[in-house]
Scaffold this motif. Sequence first.
Motif, PDB file in Angstrom:
ATOM      1  N   VAL A 105       0.842  -1.207   0.000  1.00 54.99           N
ATOM      2  CA  VAL A 105       0.000   0.000   0.000  1.00 54.99           C
ATOM      3  C   VAL A 105       0.873   1.251   0.000  1.00 54.99           C
ATOM      4  O   VAL A 105       0.618   2.209  -0.745  1.00 54.99           O
ATOM      5  CB  VAL A 105      -0.953   0.001   1.213  1.00 54.99           C
ATOM      6  CG1 VAL A 105      -1.667   1.345   1.330  1.00 54.99           C
ATOM      7  CG2 VAL A 105      -1.972  -1.126   1.096  1.00 54.99           C
TER       8      VAL A 105
ATOM      9  N   SER B 289       1.256   3.899  -3.141  1.00 50.94           N
ATOM     10  CA  SER B 289       0.962   5.314  -2.914  1.00 50.94           C
ATOM     11  C   SER B 289       2.131   6.188  -3.347  1.00 50.94           C
ATOM     12  O   SER B 289       1.943   7.263  -3.936  1.00 50.94           O
ATOM     13  CB  SER B 289       0.648   5.552  -1.432  1.00 50.94           C
ATOM     14  OG  SER B 289      -0.466   4.784  -1.017  1.00 50.94           O
TER      15      SER B 289
ATOM     16  N   TYR C 114      -9.965  -8.486  -2.445  1.00 53.74           N
ATOM     17  CA  TYR C 114      -9.256  -7.212  -2.515  1.00 53.74           C
ATOM     18  C   TYR C 114      -7.762  -7.434  -2.726  1.00 53.74           C
ATOM     19  O   TYR C 114      -7.093  -6.639  -3.396  1.00 53.74           O
ATOM     20  CB  TYR C 114      -9.489  -6.391  -1.235  1.00 53.74           C
ATOM     21  CG  TYR C 114     -10.807  -5.669  -1.214  1.00 53.74           C
ATOM     22  CD1 TYR C 114     -11.169  -4.810  -2.253  1.00 53.74           C
ATOM     23  CD2 TYR C 114     -11.700  -5.816  -0.143  1.00 53.74           C
ATOM     24  CE1 TYR C 114     -12.380  -4.126  -2.235  1.00 53.74           C
ATOM     25  CE2 TYR C 114     -12.915  -5.145  -0.118  1.00 53.74           C
ATOM     26  CZ  TYR C 114     -13.251  -4.304  -1.165  1.00 53.74           C
ATOM     27  OH  TYR C 114     -14.451  -3.634  -1.145  1.00 53.74           O
TER      28      TYR C 114
ATOM     29  N   THR D 248      -5.983  -5.664  -5.936  1.00 50.30           N
ATOM     30  CA  THR D 248      -4.897  -4.675  -5.884  1.00 50.30           C
ATOM     31  C   THR D 248      -3.698  -5.121  -6.703  1.00 50.30           C
ATOM     32  O   THR D 248      -3.049  -4.319  -7.379  1.00 50.30           O
ATOM     33  CB  THR D 248      -4.472  -4.399  -4.426  1.00 50.30           C
ATOM     34  OG1 THR D 248      -3.471  -3.373  -4.422  1.00 50.30           O
ATOM     35  CG2 THR D 248      -3.894  -5.635  -3.744  1.00 50.30           C
TER      36      THR D 248
ATOM     37  N   THR E  60      -3.112   4.624  -7.831  1.00 53.21           N
ATOM     38  CA  THR E  60      -3.921   5.123  -6.720  1.00 53.21           C
ATOM     39  C   THR E  60      -5.023   4.135  -6.368  1.00 53.21           C
ATOM     40  O   THR E  60      -5.275   3.850  -5.182  1.00 53.21           O
ATOM     41  CB  THR E  60      -4.542   6.488  -7.073  1.00 53.21           C
ATOM     42  OG1 THR E  60      -3.504   7.412  -7.404  1.00 53.21           O
ATOM     43  CG2 THR E  60      -5.361   7.025  -5.912  1.00 53.21           C
ATOM     44  N   LEU E  61      -5.683   3.604  -7.399  1.00 55.65           N
ATOM     45  CA  LEU E  61      -6.735   2.620  -7.174  1.00 55.65           C
ATOM     46  C   LEU E  61      -6.166   1.373  -6.502  1.00 55.65           C
ATOM     47  O   LEU E  61      -6.792   0.806  -5.594  1.00 55.65           O
ATOM     48  CB  LEU E  61      -7.388   2.248  -8.509  1.00 55.65           C
ATOM     49  CG  LEU E  61      -8.497   1.185  -8.464  1.00 55.65           C
ATOM     50  CD1 LEU E  61      -9.630   1.633  -7.553  1.00 55.65           C
ATOM     51  CD2 LEU E  61      -9.009   0.896  -9.874  1.00 55.65           C
TER      52      LEU E  61
ATOM     53  N   ALA F   2      -3.616   1.217  -4.520  1.00 52.98           N
ATOM     54  CA  ALA F   2      -3.336   1.550  -3.121  1.00 52.98           C
ATOM     55  C   ALA F   2      -4.616   1.493  -2.280  1.00 52.98           C
ATOM     56  O   ALA F   2      -4.616   0.983  -1.153  1.00 52.98           O
ATOM     57  CB  ALA F   2      -2.692   2.929  -3.025  1.00 52.98           C
ATOM     58  N   LEU F   3      -5.706   2.006  -2.827  1.00 53.17           N
ATOM     59  CA  LEU F   3      -6.990   1.981  -2.115  1.00 53.17           C
ATOM     60  C   LEU F   3      -7.482   0.544  -1.920  1.00 53.17           C
ATOM     61  O   LEU F   3      -7.963   0.182  -0.845  1.00 53.17           O
ATOM     62  CB  LEU F   3      -8.030   2.805  -2.880  1.00 53.17           C
ATOM     63  CG  LEU F   3      -7.771   4.318  -2.953  1.00 53.17           C
ATOM     64  CD1 LEU F   3      -8.806   4.989  -3.854  1.00 53.17           C
ATOM     65  CD2 LEU F   3      -7.813   4.927  -1.560  1.00 53.17           C
TER      66      LEU F   3
ATOM     67  N   ALA G 257      -5.472  -1.071   0.756  1.00 57.46           N
ATOM     68  CA  ALA G 257      -5.877  -0.608   2.087  1.00 57.46           C
ATOM     69  C   ALA G 257      -7.143  -1.318   2.545  1.00 57.46           C
ATOM     70  O   ALA G 257      -7.281  -1.701   3.718  1.00 57.46           O
ATOM     71  CB  ALA G 257      -6.087   0.906   2.072  1.00 57.46           C
ATOM     72  N   LEU G 258      -8.087  -1.499   1.621  1.00 58.21           N
ATOM     73  CA  LEU G 258      -9.309  -2.231   1.959  1.00 58.21           C
ATOM     74  C   LEU G 258      -8.989  -3.684   2.288  1.00 58.21           C
ATOM     75  O   LEU G 258      -9.558  -4.265   3.222  1.00 58.21           O
ATOM     76  CB  LEU G 258     -10.295  -2.162   0.792  1.00 58.21           C
ATOM     77  CG  LEU G 258     -10.968  -0.813   0.563  1.00 58.21           C
ATOM     78  CD1 LEU G 258     -11.761  -0.829  -0.752  1.00 58.21           C
ATOM     79  CD2 LEU G 258     -11.893  -0.478   1.722  1.00 58.21           C
TER      80      LEU G 258
END
Length: 204
Positions: free
Chosen positions: A49, A53, A125, A129, A186-187, A189-190, A193-194
């Motif tokens: 993550v 980022s 997830y 990612t 960016t997606l 990384a999100l 994180a999820l």
Amino acid sequence: MMEYGTIDASTTLNSAEVGQSGNTRNTMEHSTSRWLVGSIPEGIMLISVVLNSMAAGVIFIFSNTIMPALATLEAKEGIMIMNTINDIILNPLFGVVFFGGLVSAFPAFRMWKNPGEYSIPARYYGVATTVVFFFGNFMVTGTQNVPMNNELLAVDPGSDEGAAYWEDTYLTNWVAWNTARGIFATLAALLGALCLRFMAKGKA
């Protein structure tokens, strides 16, 4: 009677202080555990993550600042500066920051092979990612941005052909693909994180 009552009150006070201290300690331990990773796969996902980022940040700086600044220069100067940047930026540290987010493949594979350890959302997830970053950043870089970098290096900075390539192709197509991979990073990384959030919750 008075002495017994005094001792009893003191004992009660000490017990209350001990209880309050214990509750505070438990609260601090619980709060700390929420922010610390509980396993190696979680730690690696956290690293992913952070790296995703950082990659998104590097990409953003190019699309938002560096390329618009170079576009204000004469074509020859812009080409020479960009070629210098492309040469200097190829170093081990940049490679780790820019593509290191792919380490998410390890926890994703681990969770998929051991479905009883983590929840279904965490597993999906984790795969998401990794796939998004692989195709959205790694593959886009290799199939779009790098070939254009090579073409820019091959042109004569002072020629009309070089100026045309710089203005009509590089400053448009390269920047567009750069922005695209920034969005995907960016997606990723999100999504990571999820994934990390659901990993911390354990089994479904």
